[in-house]
Write a protein that holds these residues in place. Structure first.
Motif, PDB file in Angstrom:
ATOM      1  N   ASP A 134       0.979  -1.089  -0.238  1.00 39.08           N
ATOM      2  CA  ASP A 134      -0.133   0.043   0.036  1.00 39.08           C
ATOM      3  C   ASP A 134       0.660   1.330  -0.058  1.00 39.08           C
ATOM      4  N   GLY A 138       0.721   3.781  -2.736  1.00 40.53           N
ATOM      5  CA  GLY A 138       0.061   4.937  -2.449  1.00 40.53           C
ATOM      6  C   GLY A 138       0.825   6.032  -2.000  1.00 40.53           C
ATOM      7  N   TRP A 195      -3.529  -3.790  -7.967  1.00 43.60           N
ATOM      8  CA  TRP A 195      -3.556  -3.423  -6.540  1.00 43.60           C
ATOM      9  C   TRP A 195      -4.906  -2.339  -6.473  1.00 43.60           C
TER      10      TRP A 195
END
Length: 198
Positions: A134, A138, A195
């Motif tokens: 992540d 991210g 993802w």
């Protein structure tokens, strides 16, 4: 004639990361004893790119891990210690391996992990590696993350699959093993769009 443009400087990651049970933070010098304990075990390092660590090997590894806090360019990496209830249970790595062009930020990252065997079977590797993925997508502008492992490392292969990574390749006898033989490599990968759909 002008010089080649440099890739952008990436901001440092927002650390520590918190999951339901774990804290992911930078590695510090006081982690030496815990990391040294599991990295000195031959069964832990059997499928890793380094042998069971002696004192000198641990010193070298700790120097690299402690310094890996804010990667920005290809070749640099982020190292994270994984804590459960104040106990260090393993460590993770995200290494930038490629970019689309010389003036671009890194676009491909390689994941790595090593955990103390006494903490196996509790989902810590899955929980922490998911948080690292992540972060990879991210916070960083990555297009793809991947992992390379010995196909005999069935625990890491299963971890990759739990993370939603696809088994993309199995290359034969391309890795010089420490015992003088040649080993195979399995490649797992996850794209940004995959993802986002998880």
């Amino acid at each position: 004639m002008g010089s080649e443009p440099s890739p952008p400087q990436l901001p440092p990651p927002p650390l520590p990361l918190w999951t339901d049970r774990l804290v992911l933070r930078t590695v510090v010098a006081s982690d030496r004893a815990a990391i040294g304990d599991y990295c000195a075990q031959p069964e832990v390092t059997r499928y890793l790119p380094f042998p069971a660590l002696d004192d000198e090997g641990l010193t070298n590894r700790m120097g690299r891990l402690v310094g890996a806090t804010a990667p920005s360019t290809v070749g640099e990496f982020l190292a994270l210690a994984v804590e459960f209830e104040g106990v260090l249970v393993g460590d993770l790595m995200l290494r930038f391996t490629a970019s689309h062009g010389p003036a671009d930020a890194p676009s491909i990252g390689e994941l790595g992990w090593v955990f103390a065997p006494e903490h196996a079977g509790r989902g810590f590797a899955t929980e922490s590696a998911r948080a690292l993925i992540d972060l990879a997508f991210g916070h960083y502008p990555l297009h793809r993350v991947m992992a390379q492992l010995d196909p005999r490392n069935t625990a890491s292969a299963a971890l990759c699959e739990r993370l939603g990574m696809r088994h993309e390749a199995h290359t034969r006898e391309d890795f010089a093993d420490r015992d003088g033989t040649w080993g195979d490599t399995a490649v797992y990968g996850l794209l940004r769009r995959e993802w986002a759909a998880l």
